[in-house]
Write an enzyme that holds these catalytic residues in place. Structure first.
Site, PDB file in Angstrom:
ATOM      1  N   LYS A  22      73.568  92.221  18.691  1.00  0.00           N
ATOM      2  CA  LYS A  22      73.761  91.383  17.300  1.00  0.00           C
ATOM      3  C   LYS A  22      73.001  90.353  16.466  1.00  0.00           C
ATOM      4  O   LYS A  22      72.883  89.969  15.142  1.00  0.00           O
ATOM      5  CB  LYS A  22      75.001  91.780  16.647  1.00  0.00           C
ATOM      6  CG  LYS A  22      75.715  91.624  14.874  1.00  0.00           C
ATOM      7  CD  LYS A  22      77.206  92.080  15.289  1.00  0.00           C
ATOM      8  CE  LYS A  22      77.773  90.570  15.555  1.00  0.00           C
ATOM      9  NZ  LYS A  22      77.668  89.051  14.558  1.00  0.00           N
ATOM     10  N   ASN A  23      73.943  89.205  17.284  1.00  0.00           N
ATOM     11  CA  ASN A  23      73.521  88.164  17.151  1.00  0.00           C
ATOM     12  C   ASN A  23      71.993  87.466  16.983  1.00  0.00           C
ATOM     13  O   ASN A  23      71.686  86.502  17.174  1.00  0.00           O
ATOM     14  CB  ASN A  23      74.832  86.797  17.122  1.00  0.00           C
ATOM     15  CG  ASN A  23      75.383  87.111  16.668  1.00  0.00           C
ATOM     16  OD1 ASN A  23      76.133  87.597  16.245  1.00  0.00           O
ATOM     17  ND2 ASN A  23      76.799  86.303  17.559  1.00  0.00           N
ATOM     18  N   ARG A  92      78.290  88.000   6.749  1.00  0.00           N
ATOM     19  CA  ARG A  92      77.499  86.239   6.718  1.00  0.00           C
ATOM     20  C   ARG A  92      76.291  86.155   6.783  1.00  0.00           C
ATOM     21  O   ARG A  92      75.459  84.657   6.408  1.00  0.00           O
ATOM     22  CB  ARG A  92      78.825  85.856   8.148  1.00  0.00           C
ATOM     23  CG  ARG A  92      78.127  83.971   7.430  1.00  0.00           C
ATOM     24  CD  ARG A  92      79.400  83.484   8.773  1.00  0.00           C
ATOM     25  NE  ARG A  92      78.787  81.753   8.990  1.00  0.00           N
ATOM     26  CZ  ARG A  92      78.778  80.925   7.952  1.00  0.00           C
ATOM     27  NH1 ARG A  92      79.192  81.248   6.744  1.00  0.00           N
ATOM     28  NH2 ARG A  92      78.856  80.387   8.268  1.00  0.00           N
ATOM     29  N   CYS A 116      83.383  87.881   9.579  1.00  0.00           N
ATOM     30  CA  CYS A 116      84.292  88.010   9.989  1.00  0.00           C
ATOM     31  C   CYS A 116      85.650  87.121   8.847  1.00  0.00           C
ATOM     32  O   CYS A 116      85.870  85.947   8.669  1.00  0.00           O
ATOM     33  CB  CYS A 116      84.667  87.727  11.331  1.00  0.00           C
ATOM     34  SG  CYS A 116      84.179  89.092  11.854  1.00  0.00           S
ATOM     35  N   PRO A 122      82.672  77.378   6.321  1.00  0.00           N
ATOM     36  CA  PRO A 122      80.985  76.415   5.401  1.00  0.00           C
ATOM     37  C   PRO A 122      80.171  76.806   5.501  1.00  0.00           C
ATOM     38  O   PRO A 122      80.038  77.175   6.599  1.00  0.00           O
ATOM     39  CB  PRO A 122      81.919  75.597   4.898  1.00  0.00           C
ATOM     40  CG  PRO A 122      82.448  75.196   6.728  1.00  0.00           C
ATOM     41  CD  PRO A 122      82.916  76.432   7.192  1.00  0.00           C
ATOM     42  N   ILE A 123      79.144  76.736   4.336  1.00  0.00           N
ATOM     43  CA  ILE A 123      77.356  76.689   4.963  1.00  0.00           C
ATOM     44  C   ILE A 123      77.458  75.494   4.611  1.00  0.00           C
ATOM     45  O   ILE A 123      75.924  75.086   4.327  1.00  0.00           O
ATOM     46  CB  ILE A 123      76.833  77.782   3.585  1.00  0.00           C
ATOM     47  CG1 ILE A 123      77.657  77.875   2.396  1.00  0.00           C
ATOM     48  CG2 ILE A 123      77.209  79.241   4.659  1.00  0.00           C
ATOM     49  CD1 ILE A 123      76.411  78.485   2.116  1.00  0.00           C
ATOM     50  N   ASP A 124      77.493  74.740   4.647  1.00  0.00           N
ATOM     51  CA  ASP A 124      77.455  72.828   4.339  1.00  0.00           C
ATOM     52  C   ASP A 124      75.935  72.296   4.458  1.00  0.00           C
ATOM     53  O   ASP A 124      75.422  72.174   4.871  1.00  0.00           O
ATOM     54  CB  ASP A 124      78.260  71.936   4.109  1.00  0.00           C
ATOM     55  CG  ASP A 124      79.107  71.932   5.162  1.00  0.00           C
ATOM     56  OD1 ASP A 124      79.932  73.027   6.210  1.00  0.00           O
ATOM     57  OD2 ASP A 124      79.158  70.810   6.049  1.00  0.00           O
ATOM     58  N   LEU A 125      76.270  72.918   6.332  1.00  0.00           N
ATOM     59  CA  LEU A 125      75.587  72.604   7.690  1.00  0.00           C
ATOM     60  C   LEU A 125      73.893  73.471   6.807  1.00  0.00           C
ATOM     61  O   LEU A 125      73.005  72.674   7.388  1.00  0.00           O
ATOM     62  CB  LEU A 125      75.367  72.817   8.409  1.00  0.00           C
ATOM     63  CG  LEU A 125      76.939  71.922   9.638  1.00  0.00           C
ATOM     64  CD1 LEU A 125      77.578  72.778  10.285  1.00  0.00           C
ATOM     65  CD2 LEU A 125      76.820  70.429   9.277  1.00  0.00           C
TER      66      LEU A 125
END
Ligand code: UD1
Length: 418
Positions: A22-23, A92, A116, A122-125
């Protein structure tokens, strides 16, 4: 709602071929829109997250077709740079599309992504990586608007080796003129698979699997046919299921060298593991032994996606095990359900102390996230009596019909839709 009904106590034996990861598939699907030509993914597993990603790509204008185990993506009519709100909230990996949409349109709009419920995620990176490429990122009322008119190749440093952020920036940089150097990147094997896919499309990327990735921008990419790598977490989960039942199974299509951290812990528990080139055999002892300590880490450390399954094994092992979850801050939701089955797990923040018990007992439990759900299935396979795992659709996000895999290996498990 889907329920998995398991009659515990059956020893797993036999052989199974592990499906693609999946990944690996999800970022590759996102990368497929970097060209206007068709991409064909061979051996693409039927997973709920893959279906969601396909829906998002359709909304952006792609034509998607699946059949014979393959998935084709035709982005010829790609015409939208805005991610559909409702879908992006479900998965996500919709955030992975940010890099590739930016590369194609030089602008992108997304909502904060879902996925999940395992922490803040978070998505800051991601955003910091894109900003370092010159993208102007604005966050307005739940929307993230990216203006990539001034995007340029350069250097990108990550404060933490995030898998998704690394992949996103690799995609964003693939078509930028000049050299981009990404440092402190994640080293997960699926990043190497994305690099291989992009290079097959004509990109010029090196270094995946190390701390630094270098992207030499190219003018255009072409459509290809590609088979994503096998799923190390599905392999690890099936091995854990065999370990829980005193089983003896052989898995094929397994990336053994990506599973060393998992093999080491399973050996500590008393399992015999024979590695072949791309297959593995596990023979479990009558009773597992506690592994003492397990700490999740970015790759090549112990994968967080195998933590829940190992916790289930520790619950039935002889002795005390300690599990420290370093990657996600809220990933012990399965502990409460394991305790309902008779386990003795004490959670304090990021640490779980597991006192192994002689026997788990079947009862009604509920999957709270993908891997935690798989852990409850493993516990159910070993438990006395019947276990009902509710919300099995969460497990379908990452396992292609888990009940079929386990059934073929001798488990008594079936799915009920209620
Ligand atoms: C990917 C995997 C997921 C796996 C995880 C860690 C996919 C589709 N999913 O998720 O199965 O569990 O790697 O191996 O490949 N973080 C931030 N800011 C960010 C991004 C991440 O603080 O911008 C934090 C996360 O909250 C988390 C940690 O970094 O605590 C690791 O996240 P990351 O490596 O980004 O995981 P994903 O790419 O989301």
């Amino acid at each position: 709602m889907n329920v998995l009904r398991i009659h515990g106590g059956r020893r797993l034996t036999g052989e199974w071929r592990v499906h693609s990861a999946k990944n690996a598939v999800l970022p590759i699907m996102a990368a497929s829109i970097l060209t206007g030509e068709e991409t064909r993914l061979e051996e693409c597993p039927e997973l709920v997250d893959v279906a969601y990603m396909a829906d998002i790509l359709r909304t952006l204008g792609c034509r998607i077709h699946s059949g014979d185990g393959a998935l084709t993506i035709d982005p010829q009519n790609l015409n939208r740079h805005e991610m559909p709100d409702a879908l992006a909230k479900k998965i996500r990996s919709s955030i992975f599309l940010l890099g590739s949409i930016l590369a194609r349109f030089r602008k992108a709009t997304v909502t904060f992504p879902g996925g999940c419920e395992i922490g803040l995620r978070p998505i800051d990176l991601h955003l910091s990586g894109l900003r370092q490429l010159g993208v102007d990122v604005r966050e307005e009322g739940g929307l993230i608007r990216c203006d990539g008119r001034h995007m340029r190749a350069g250097t990108v440093h990550f404060d933490y080796p995030s898998v998704g952020a690394t992949e996103n920036v690799m995609m964003a940089a693939a078509l930028l003129k000049g050299r981009t150097v990404l440092s402190n990147v994640a080293r997960e094997p699926e990043i190497t698979d994305l690099q291989n896919f992009l290079n097959a499309m004509g990109a010029c990327i090196s270094g995946a699997g190390t701390h630094t990735v270098t992207v030499e921008g190219v003018d255009r990419l072409r459509g290809v046919s590609y088979c994503p790598m096998p799923d190390r977490i599905v392999a690890g989960t099936l091995l854990a299921a065999a370990a829980a039942t005193g089983g003896d199974i052989r898995l094929t299509n397994v990336p053994c060298r990506d599973l060393y951290a998992v093999f080491t812990k399973m050996r500590e528990m008393g399992c015999e593991i024979d590695e072949e080139e791309s297959a593995v055999r596990l023979r479990a002892p009558q009773r597992l032994t506690a592994f003492q300590q397990l700490q999740t880490q970015p790759h090549p450390g112990f994968p967080t996606d195998m933590q829940a399954q190992m916790l289930a094994l520790a619950a039935m092992a002889k002795g005390t095990s300690v599990v420290v979850e370093n990657v996600f801050e809220n990933r012990f939701a399965h502990a409460g359900d394991l305790n309902r089955m008779g386990a003795n797990v004490l959670v304090n923040g990021r640490t779980a102390v597991v006192q192994g018990v002689d026997m788990l007992y079947g009862t009604h439990v509920t999957a709270r996230d993908l891997r935690g759900g798989a852990a409850l299935v493993i516990a159910g396979l070993a438990a006395r009596g019947e276990t009902l795992v509710e919300r099995a659709e969460l497990i379908d996000r990452g396992y292609e019909r888990l009940e079929e895999m386990l059934g073929a290996l001798g488990a008594e498990i079936r799915r009920d839709s209620v």
